[in-house]
Each structure stands twice: as structure tokens, then as C-alpha cells.
Design a protein around this motif. Sequence first.
Motif, PDB file in Angstrom:
ATOM      1  N   TYR A 146      19.864 -60.529 -46.885  1.00 14.38           N
ATOM      2  CA  TYR A 146      18.458 -59.554 -46.494  1.00 14.38           C
ATOM      3  C   TYR A 146      18.918 -58.105 -46.557  1.00 14.38           C
ATOM      4  CZ  TYR A 146      15.641 -63.765 -45.772  1.00 14.38           C
ATOM      5  OH  TYR A 146      15.029 -64.902 -45.786  1.00 14.38           O
ATOM      6  N   ALA A 147      18.339 -57.242 -47.060  1.00 16.50           N
ATOM      7  CA  ALA A 147      18.756 -55.863 -46.968  1.00 16.50           C
ATOM      8  C   ALA A 147      17.255 -55.127 -47.130  1.00 16.50           C
ATOM      9  CB  ALA A 147      19.588 -55.758 -48.243  1.00 16.50           C
ATOM     10  N   PHE A 148      17.667 -53.701 -46.757  1.00 18.55           N
ATOM     11  CA  PHE A 148      16.604 -52.807 -46.854  1.00 18.55           C
ATOM     12  C   PHE A 148      16.175 -52.623 -48.675  1.00 18.55           C
ATOM     13  CE2 PHE A 148      18.836 -51.120 -43.083  1.00 18.55           C
ATOM     14  CZ  PHE A 148      17.745 -51.450 -42.067  1.00 18.55           C
ATOM     15  N   PRO A 149      14.960 -52.581 -48.778  1.00 20.21           N
ATOM     16  CA  PRO A 149      14.836 -52.207 -50.662  1.00 20.21           C
ATOM     17  C   PRO A 149      15.471 -51.166 -50.762  1.00 20.21           C
ATOM     18  CG  PRO A 149      12.721 -52.496 -49.243  1.00 20.21           C
ATOM     19  CD  PRO A 149      13.889 -52.484 -48.189  1.00 20.21           C
ATOM     20  N   GLY A 150      16.156 -51.302 -52.144  1.00 17.03           N
ATOM     21  CA  GLY A 150      16.954 -50.325 -52.892  1.00 17.03           C
ATOM     22  C   GLY A 150      17.607 -50.854 -54.041  1.00 17.03           C
ATOM     23  N   GLY A 151      18.291 -50.015 -54.684  1.00 18.47           N
ATOM     24  CA  GLY A 151      19.105 -50.477 -55.791  1.00 18.47           C
ATOM     25  C   GLY A 151      19.920 -49.145 -56.428  1.00 18.47           C
ATOM     26  N   ARG A 152      20.238 -49.382 -57.761  1.00 18.50           N
ATOM     27  CA  ARG A 152      21.057 -48.545 -58.359  1.00 18.50           C
ATOM     28  C   ARG A 152      20.126 -47.281 -58.991  1.00 18.50           C
ATOM     29  NH1 ARG A 152      22.424 -53.591 -60.187  1.00 18.50           N
ATOM     30  NH2 ARG A 152      24.751 -54.226 -59.662  1.00 18.50           N
ATOM     31  N   ALA A 153      20.689 -46.157 -58.902  1.00 20.39           N
ATOM     32  CA  ALA A 153      20.104 -45.126 -59.384  1.00 20.39           C
ATOM     33  C   ALA A 153      20.067 -45.001 -61.084  1.00 20.39           C
ATOM     34  CB  ALA A 153      20.803 -43.911 -59.114  1.00 20.39           C
ATOM     35  N   GLU A 154      18.917 -44.414 -61.465  1.00 17.94           N
ATOM     36  CA  GLU A 154      18.989 -44.355 -63.153  1.00 17.94           C
ATOM     37  C   GLU A 154      19.364 -42.980 -63.174  1.00 17.94           C
ATOM     38  OE1 GLU A 154      14.719 -44.988 -63.860  1.00 17.94           O
ATOM     39  OE2 GLU A 154      14.822 -47.298 -63.398  1.00 17.94           O
ATOM     40  N   ASP A 155      19.873 -42.748 -64.626  1.00 14.37           N
ATOM     41  CA  ASP A 155      20.391 -41.613 -64.954  1.00 14.37           C
ATOM     42  C   ASP A 155      19.320 -40.336 -64.698  1.00 14.37           C
ATOM     43  OD1 ASP A 155      22.546 -42.715 -66.289  1.00 14.37           O
ATOM     44  OD2 ASP A 155      21.411 -42.721 -68.130  1.00 14.37           O
ATOM     45  N   GLY A 156      19.947 -39.410 -63.978  1.00 14.87           N
ATOM     46  CA  GLY A 156      19.098 -37.865 -63.716  1.00 14.87           C
ATOM     47  C   GLY A 156      18.291 -38.165 -62.494  1.00 14.87           C
ATOM     48  N   GLU A 157      18.667 -39.121 -61.739  1.00 18.12           N
ATOM     49  CA  GLU A 157      17.797 -39.522 -60.570  1.00 18.12           C
ATOM     50  C   GLU A 157      18.571 -39.052 -59.499  1.00 18.12           C
ATOM     51  OE1 GLU A 157      14.824 -43.224 -60.016  1.00 18.12           O
ATOM     52  OE2 GLU A 157      16.932 -43.776 -59.805  1.00 18.12           O
ATOM     53  N   THR A 158      17.790 -38.215 -58.474  1.00 21.91           N
ATOM     54  CA  THR A 158      18.479 -38.024 -57.065  1.00 21.91           C
ATOM     55  C   THR A 158      18.549 -39.206 -56.211  1.00 21.91           C
ATOM     56  OG1 THR A 158      16.191 -36.967 -56.091  1.00 21.91           O
ATOM     57  CG2 THR A 158      17.620 -35.723 -57.540  1.00 21.91           C
ATOM     58  N   PRO A 159      19.185 -39.005 -55.134  1.00 23.89           N
ATOM     59  CA  PRO A 159      19.248 -40.186 -54.478  1.00 23.89           C
ATOM     60  C   PRO A 159      18.047 -40.684 -53.432  1.00 23.89           C
ATOM     61  CG  PRO A 159      21.297 -39.131 -54.057  1.00 23.89           C
ATOM     62  CD  PRO A 159      20.372 -38.332 -54.953  1.00 23.89           C
ATOM     63  N   ASP A 160      17.181 -39.626 -53.292  1.00 30.95           N
ATOM     64  CA  ASP A 160      15.927 -39.796 -52.747  1.00 30.95           C
ATOM     65  C   ASP A 160      14.792 -40.448 -53.792  1.00 30.95           C
ATOM     66  OD1 ASP A 160      16.110 -37.287 -53.767  1.00 30.95           O
ATOM     67  OD2 ASP A 160      14.187 -36.558 -52.462  1.00 30.95           O
ATOM     68  N   GLN A 161      14.773 -39.819 -54.868  1.00 31.18           N
ATOM     69  CA  GLN A 161      14.199 -40.457 -55.888  1.00 31.18           C
ATOM     70  C   GLN A 161      14.512 -41.941 -56.131  1.00 31.18           C
ATOM     71  OE1 GLN A 161      15.000 -37.827 -58.985  1.00 31.18           O
ATOM     72  NE2 GLN A 161      13.280 -36.557 -58.751  1.00 31.18           N
ATOM     73  N   THR A 162      15.748 -42.313 -56.052  1.00 32.41           N
ATOM     74  CA  THR A 162      16.061 -43.736 -56.107  1.00 32.41           C
ATOM     75  C   THR A 162      15.552 -44.335 -55.091  1.00 32.41           C
ATOM     76  OG1 THR A 162      18.196 -43.100 -57.454  1.00 32.41           O
ATOM     77  CG2 THR A 162      18.125 -45.442 -56.556  1.00 32.41           C
ATOM     78  N   ALA A 163      15.644 -43.990 -53.715  1.00 32.28           N
ATOM     79  CA  ALA A 163      15.117 -44.814 -52.958  1.00 32.28           C
ATOM     80  C   ALA A 163      13.506 -44.911 -53.035  1.00 32.28           C
ATOM     81  CB  ALA A 163      15.465 -43.997 -51.419  1.00 32.28           C
ATOM     82  N   LEU A 164      12.987 -43.916 -53.498  1.00 35.58           N
ATOM     83  CA  LEU A 164      11.305 -44.163 -53.143  1.00 35.58           C
ATOM     84  C   LEU A 164      10.964 -45.199 -54.587  1.00 35.58           C
ATOM     85  CD1 LEU A 164      10.376 -40.623 -52.593  1.00 35.58           C
ATOM     86  CD2 LEU A 164      10.291 -42.297 -50.958  1.00 35.58           C
ATOM     87  N   ARG A 165      11.767 -44.930 -55.679  1.00 31.91           N
ATOM     88  CA  ARG A 165      11.313 -45.762 -56.721  1.00 31.91           C
ATOM     89  C   ARG A 165      11.771 -47.110 -56.603  1.00 31.91           C
ATOM     90  NH1 ARG A 165      14.757 -47.770 -60.171  1.00 31.91           N
ATOM     91  NH2 ARG A 165      16.261 -46.764 -59.931  1.00 31.91           N
TER      92      ARG A 165
END
Length: 138
Positions: free
Chosen positions: A33-52
Motif C-alpha cells: 500500500y502506498a500513496f498514489p504516485g509513479g514515475r515522471a514522464e519526459d518534461g514533467e515537473t515533480p508536482d505535475q507528476t504527482a497530480l497526473r
Amino acid sequence: MTSKPRAASSAILERDGRFLLVRRRNPPSADMYAFPGGRAEDGETPDQTALREFEEETGIRAYSPQLFATYDLKAHAADGSVSSHFLLSVFTVKADGQAVAEASDDAAALGWYTVEEIRRLPVPQSVLECAERLSVQQ
């Protein structure tokens, strides 16, 4: 040998003392179990990755990401070599209080858990640490 970490982000949503966690379908934390999340896509900022990633895994559109913690996470193979290496950015987020979460994408299941319940679940140490820190701040 050193490994270059891949960028990843996760998002913490808390409601009434409970944290939204997903049960991971895929490695490196399959069946944990974990908080929703995953790998960044090219060009994404960390906060954009978290929201996506949050929206992909829960169906909820979160907003107002605030950086809460960062982790340098390494997993090792049986021979001692690094099998995965992530630089994880963890954000707290807000969302519509009426939005209903539904597991999708990498999430096999999801639920809302108190810190006491999280202590009894198979979770990465970083998840428990974040939940405990946030529960003390409330």
C-alpha cells in the motif's frame, strides 16, 4: 557502482484523519500500500507528476500540491546490485471533498486508512513516516 535515480512523485490526500492509499499492482512495490504516485514522464515537473498519477490511480482531480518530503529510494537485487532507484517527491494535495476514489491504472485497490491501520499494512517505510508526521501536525 552508482545508479542514476529516476524521478517519481506521490500525492497525499487526507480526509478526517484518514489517508488515501492504493495497493500497488506492479513492481517495485507490488502488493504494498502506498500513496498514489509513479514515475515522471519526459518534461514533467515533480508536482505535475504527482497530480497526473493521483488522477490516473484514483479518478480524483487533485490540486494545490505542496512539497512535503523527498526520498532517495533504492531497491537491491539478491546479488546486491541496484534493481531500482528513484528520487521520490511527496506532495500533500487537496481535492473536492465529495469526490469518490476508484482504483485504476497501477492501483489494484484503494482505501482510506488511519495511521494506526497503516502501521498494520504492508507499506514502504516512507509512507508510514509521512502519515505519522502529518498526523502529529494536525
